[in-house]
Design an enzyme around this catalytic site. Sequence first.
Site: not given
Lengths: 217, 244
Positions: A46-48
């Site tokens: 998840s790119e966060n």
Amino acid sequence: MPWSREQMAERAARELHDGFYVNLGIGIPTLVANYIPAGIKVVLQSENGMLGMGPFPYEGEEDPDLINAGKQTITELPISSYFSSADSFGMIRGGHIDLSVLGGMEVSEHGDLANWMVPGKVVKGMGGAMDLVAGVRRVIVLMEHVARDGSPKFKPSCELPLTGASVVDMLITDLAVFSRPDRHVGFDLIELAPGVTEAQVRERTTARFRSAARAKG
Amino acid sequence: MAPAAAGKVFPDAVAALADIARDGMSVLSGGFGLCGIPEHLIAALHQLGVRQLTVISNNAGIDELGLGLLLKSRQIRKMISSYVGENKEFERQYLNGELEIEFNPQGTLAERIRAGGAGIYGFYTRTGAGTQVAQGKETRLVDGEPYVLETGLTADLAIVKAWKGDREGNLVYRKTARNFNPVMATAGRITVAEVEQLVDVGTLDPDHIHTPGIFVHRIVQGRMYRKPIEQRTVRKRSSHAVVA
């Protein structure tokens, strides 16, 4: 009969390989997580700032400090790790993620993708999409074959502002699957939704693509 | 800047910002969506009423929450962000020409801030090559692939949120509330951190510190965190689906 959103996600899930690190975009791509084939282990990024994204929490167990890139509450797994946004995009840009599944507004016959803005409409921003298509080794786009007004979305060139140029490896629509062996060549039609014919696909497509005699319907 | 005689600890967010907040300043603001935002420091900027701010933040909050608070009071002149889809007030001001926006791809934004904090002028990236993001920027071909020059980014002030911090300014973040906070902490000419738990030095394991105290000039303990959830998604105990 065209594939449903769930069937498109299920088709995309067949592209997963054991051990893959995968980033799933918002919308239909998120549903791919429901169809990971038995016996295959993939790690969702998840790119966060998380690797090893787990399922949605049980009611009452939501944690405001634990969300995915769609801002949805999620859970962690024994394999999970957390990191900063800079490290996250280092993973993405640095080619460490095996596969990205994204939504699309338009895909061109050269593999260009447009999925972040419509001029004249409200601009929301590209988020991480431009970094994902620039850095992830393999990019699959999931989108409806035609727009709501029936106009083709797989076309000779994108009219909308690009997210990336020549970045799409596979396109899965509700009618068919198109693939190309590398980013210097055009797409082959490799599969048709049940009951859909190549002629029907061509009627709804302005992009050039090669017929595959073995495309199964 | 050197710490005040009393050290880095301030009694509250307004006290930590009162003598440094000014009109027209640039502010790095941590968080992703509403996760890990410095909610007390944002509220303090609101209370102090500084205007014409340039705010660098991945998102713009939602209406009346997070940076939405400063948008509603018209304190922001320009945003540098990657995605602002959840804010109607933002949309209204932008369409009326009252607000300027510079979109950066999320990874480019993070790396620009990392570079700024690390004293690196700029870097070449494939991200955005061949798109409107590359317009007006130097590009060069490396092994036949186009790369875009992006420059480092710093600001007058960085406001960040951590889970735990000590009096030296050492910080530990929790889960995905880390996001942009550690890079932003490095790139403020003054960095102010708010923490849920302010602990004595020696309490945090030095091996587990995410942001070393050198980057943090002031620290405050926030009280009664709201920590709102944007998208509350849950599953039933009987369900096999992992997402909706």
